[in-house]
Each structure stands twice: as C-alpha cells, then as structure tokens.
Design a protein around this motif. Structure first.
Motif, short mmCIF file in Angstrom:
data_model
loop_
_atom_site.label_atom_id
_atom_site.label_comp_id
_atom_site.label_asym_id
_atom_site.label_seq_id
_atom_site.Cartn_x
_atom_site.Cartn_y
_atom_site.Cartn_z
N LYS A 104 48.43 37.90 56.15
CA LYS A 104 49.06 38.21 54.86
C LYS A 104 48.30 37.55 53.72
CE LYS A 104 53.48 37.97 52.38
NZ LYS A 104 54.91 37.53 52.46
N GLN A 105 47.95 36.27 53.90
CA GLN A 105 47.23 35.54 52.87
C GLN A 105 45.88 36.17 52.59
OE1 GLN A 105 45.87 31.63 54.07
NE2 GLN A 105 46.13 30.80 52.00
N TYR A 106 45.17 36.54 53.65
CA TYR A 106 43.82 37.10 53.47
C TYR A 106 43.87 38.44 52.75
CZ TYR A 106 38.94 38.15 54.51
OH TYR A 106 37.59 38.44 54.38
N ILE A 107 44.80 39.31 53.13
CA ILE A 107 44.94 40.60 52.45
C ILE A 107 45.25 40.38 50.98
CG2 ILE A 107 46.34 42.70 52.27
CD1 ILE A 107 46.73 42.54 55.32
N LEU A 108 46.18 39.47 50.71
CA LEU A 108 46.58 39.22 49.33
C LEU A 108 45.43 38.65 48.50
CD1 LEU A 108 48.84 39.23 47.26
CD2 LEU A 108 49.49 36.94 48.05
N LEU A 109 44.68 37.71 49.06
CA LEU A 109 43.55 37.12 48.34
C LEU A 109 42.47 38.15 48.06
CD1 LEU A 109 43.24 33.65 50.10
CD2 LEU A 109 43.99 34.08 47.76
N LYS A 110 42.23 39.04 49.02
CA LYS A 110 41.25 40.11 48.81
C LYS A 110 41.71 41.03 47.68
CE LYS A 110 38.09 41.17 50.91
NZ LYS A 110 36.63 40.90 50.80
N ARG A 111 42.99 41.37 47.64
CA ARG A 111 43.51 42.24 46.59
C ARG A 111 43.44 41.57 45.22
NH1 ARG A 111 48.78 44.63 49.97
NH2 ARG A 111 47.58 46.31 51.04
N ILE A 112 43.80 40.31 45.16
CA ILE A 112 43.76 39.59 43.89
C ILE A 112 42.31 39.46 43.41
CG2 ILE A 112 44.14 37.36 42.78
CD1 ILE A 112 46.69 38.92 43.09
N SER A 113 41.39 39.16 44.32
CA SER A 113 39.98 39.05 43.95
C SER A 113 39.46 40.37 43.40
CB SER A 113 39.16 38.62 45.16
OG SER A 113 37.79 38.59 44.87
N TYR A 114 39.80 41.46 44.06
CA TYR A 114 39.36 42.78 43.60
C TYR A 114 39.99 43.10 42.24
CZ TYR A 114 38.37 47.80 43.69
OH TYR A 114 37.92 49.06 43.38
N ALA A 115 41.24 42.72 42.08
CA ALA A 115 41.93 42.96 40.80
C ALA A 115 41.26 42.20 39.67
CB ALA A 115 43.40 42.56 40.92
N LYS A 116 40.88 40.95 39.92
CA LYS A 116 40.20 40.16 38.89
C LYS A 116 38.88 40.80 38.51
CE LYS A 116 40.53 36.09 40.98
NZ LYS A 116 40.48 34.62 41.18
N ASN A 117 38.20 41.34 39.49
CA ASN A 117 36.94 42.03 39.22
C ASN A 117 37.18 43.23 38.30
OD1 ASN A 117 34.08 41.85 40.05
ND2 ASN A 117 34.40 43.93 40.77
N GLN A 118 38.22 43.98 38.57
CA GLN A 118 38.55 45.15 37.75
C GLN A 118 38.99 44.74 36.34
OE1 GLN A 118 38.40 48.65 38.91
NE2 GLN A 118 37.04 47.41 40.19
N LEU A 119 39.75 43.69 36.25
CA LEU A 119 40.22 43.21 34.94
C LEU A 119 39.05 42.74 34.08
CD1 LEU A 119 43.35 41.23 36.14
CD2 LEU A 119 43.41 43.18 34.57
N TYR A 120 38.09 42.09 34.72
CA TYR A 120 36.97 41.54 33.96
C TYR A 120 35.93 42.59 33.60
CZ TYR A 120 33.19 38.40 32.60
OH TYR A 120 32.19 37.78 31.91
N PHE A 121 35.58 43.44 34.55
CA PHE A 121 34.46 44.36 34.36
C PHE A 121 34.85 45.75 33.86
CE2 PHE A 121 32.53 41.34 37.42
CZ PHE A 121 31.42 40.98 36.68
N THR A 122 36.14 46.10 33.88
CA THR A 122 36.55 47.44 33.43
C THR A 122 37.64 47.33 32.38
OG1 THR A 122 38.44 47.91 34.91
CG2 THR A 122 36.23 48.14 35.85
N ASP A 123 37.94 48.45 31.76
CA ASP A 123 39.05 48.53 30.82
C ASP A 123 40.22 49.30 31.41
OD1 ASP A 123 37.81 47.11 28.67
OD2 ASP A 123 36.60 48.88 28.23
N ASN A 124 40.25 49.42 32.72
CA ASN A 124 41.34 50.12 33.39
C ASN A 124 42.68 49.45 33.09
OD1 ASN A 124 39.34 51.69 34.50
ND2 ASN A 124 39.44 50.75 36.53
N SER A 125 43.73 50.25 33.04
CA SER A 125 45.06 49.72 32.74
C SER A 125 45.56 48.87 33.90
CB SER A 125 46.04 50.86 32.49
OG SER A 125 46.30 51.57 33.69
N VAL A 126 46.53 48.00 33.61
CA VAL A 126 47.12 47.15 34.65
C VAL A 126 47.77 48.01 35.73
CG1 VAL A 126 48.93 45.45 35.12
CG2 VAL A 126 47.43 45.16 33.13
N THR A 127 48.40 49.10 35.32
CA THR A 127 49.03 49.99 36.29
C THR A 127 48.01 50.60 37.23
OG1 THR A 127 50.81 50.55 34.75
CG2 THR A 127 50.44 52.06 36.58
#
Length: 276
Positions: A215-238
């Motif tokens: 559970k922890q590993y899946i969640l950390l992978k998702r959060i890491s990918y989300a941070k990448n998207q937040l930083y490098f793209t202008d995609n909406s939070v949704t």
C-alpha cells in the motif's frame, strides 16, 4: 517547463550559503561530498555526512540539506527514475535506489584507494554532461553504469540486495509490475491474484525485500508521479488525480496533504517559484 532526463553539477557552498532547502526532483540522486560536512534530513530522519561520503536518494524520499562546516563541495547527479530503470535493468544495481530494507544506510564513505577513480569518473561525467556532444546521453549512462558496477564490486554490503533467490526475484517482479501499473486500480488483493500468491505472504515478503508495504509503495509512486505532473505540466488537479490512480479529486487532495503537508496547488506554486 522542461523535464530533464539527466542533470549534473559540481558546487562549492560557503558559510554564507544557508543549505539546500527541501526540493523537488522526480529522479534518482547521487551525491558525492568532496569537502565539508552537512546534515541531510530524509523523511524526517537526520543523517550526517562529510568528506568522501557517497549518498543515494530516490524519488520517493523527501529530503533537505543543512550545512555543518564549510567550504562544502559536492558532485550531484539526478537521473529520471524510469529512464535509469530501463537502462540498467539489473535489480541488484538498482536496489541502491529502489529498495529501502533495514540494512540500507543511505550513504557510505569511499575508501582512500578508490578516491582517484571516483573523482575521475565524476569529472568525466560532468564533462560529458557539459559538452552535450552527439549521443552524449548514451556515453553518460555507459559511464554511470561502470561506476555502479565498480561500487557494487567494492561495496557489496552497502547494496540492499547482493544476491537474488527465487523468492526475491518474484517480489522484485511484483515491484516492477507496480512501477508499470500504479496509475491503474491495483491493490494488495489484485496483485496477489495476478501473481497467484497469498496476499499475507506477499504483504510480509514485499516489506522484507523492498522496505515498503504494498500500500505504501503504490501510494508513494502515485504521489511522486503527481508531483511530477504538478511541476512540469499545467494539468488541472482533477485530471492529475485521475491520471495518478486516485478515485476522486478529494481523495487525492486529502492524501497529498497528509504526505506533503501542503495542497497540490500550493506544491505547484511553491516549487515552481523556489526550485533551482
């Protein structure tokens, strides 16, 4: 914003430099300290490293650095995690980035007899990176691979995995499966079913081999990918929430806040303004 696959530099910090604030990058990081001493705060734990220390950090770990003594000089390499995984493809060598078992120590000292080789290799790498000649990425990764092999041969006990038996291979295959599928609707139950393995055995074995729960590993992978998207793209939070595997925007915002201490939009604003 550009997503740099490889980054490298060599810096000397003085007493007037405050240190390295908690920062964002979505890659594996190698730091080699040539002089001075500093504290690294990694996932809320503090580690002290000085001259001739070599550190390996992954994209799932929050970290910052505070100076203890100056001048403080260090090499720094950051390589995109997916890129390095696809280049190296050797679980044992990758374990120093990917696996966080109880024996892993974050960093270690290089022996005196190996310093010339380490420094020369890092100088060659920074020269390759700076010149950006034709096919420089291939040359860079070839030399980085040689460095990792050298470190494994001479510092085997510093690698979380030094040999792979049948049990470990199965768990590492599952870790790779999660790396490839974390954006989908996967869970402990579905992975156990996919690999025809008891979920109780999987749960304990995955923690023993990787240092993370499923559970922890899946969640950390998702959060890491989300941070990448937040930083490098202008995609909406949704859109980012859905793309990362969360079942709702509210679940994503709540989970992100619990892990990072700020909202996704606050993360985007802060790190775009402060990440060098």
């Amino acid at each position: 914003m550009n997503h740099h696959i490889i980054q490298m530099d060599y810096k000397t910090l003085t007493s007037e430099t405050r240190g390295l604030k908690e920062h964002f990058h979505n890659g594996y990081e190698i730091i080699f300290i040539t002089e001075g001493e500093s504290n690294f705060t990694i996932n809320d734990n503090i580690y002290t490293y000085g001259e001739n220390s070599l550190l390996f950090l992954n994209n799932l770990e929050k970290h910052k650095m505070d100076l203890i003594s100056t001048p403080y000089s260090r090499y720094m390499i950051i390589v995109d995690s997916d890129y390095l995984d696809n280049i190296i493809k050797e679980h044992i060598l990758l374990s120093i980035f990917k696996n966080r078992t109880s024996k892993y120590k974050k960093g270690f000292n290089i022996k005196e007899e190996h310093l010339d080789f380490i420094n020369k290799t890092l100088d060659d790498l920074i020269n390759i990176f700076s010149k950006e000649s034709e096919f420089w990425q291939i040359e860079f990764m070839s030399m980085l691979s040689i460095l990792l092999v050298f470190l494994y041969r001479n510092y085997t006990d510093q690698f979380p995995i030094s040999r792979i038996d049948k049990k470990e291979q199965r768990i590492l295959d599952i870790q790779h499966f999660i790396d490839e599928n974390f954006r989908k609707d996967i869970s402990l139950d579905s992975i156990a079913s996919e690999f025809f393995i008891s979920k109780y055995y999987l749960s304990h074995s995955f923690k023993d081999v990787t240092g993370f729960t499923i559970k922890q590993y899946i969640l950390l992978k998702r959060i890491s990918y989300a941070k990448n998207q937040l930083y490098f793209t202008d995609n909406s939070v949704t859109d980012i929430a859905m793309d990362c595997g969360f079942n709702s925007q509210s679940s994503f915002i709540r989970t992100f806040g619990e892990k990072e201490g700020i909202t996704p939009l606050q993360f985007r604003k802060y790190y775009r303004a402060n990440n060098d």
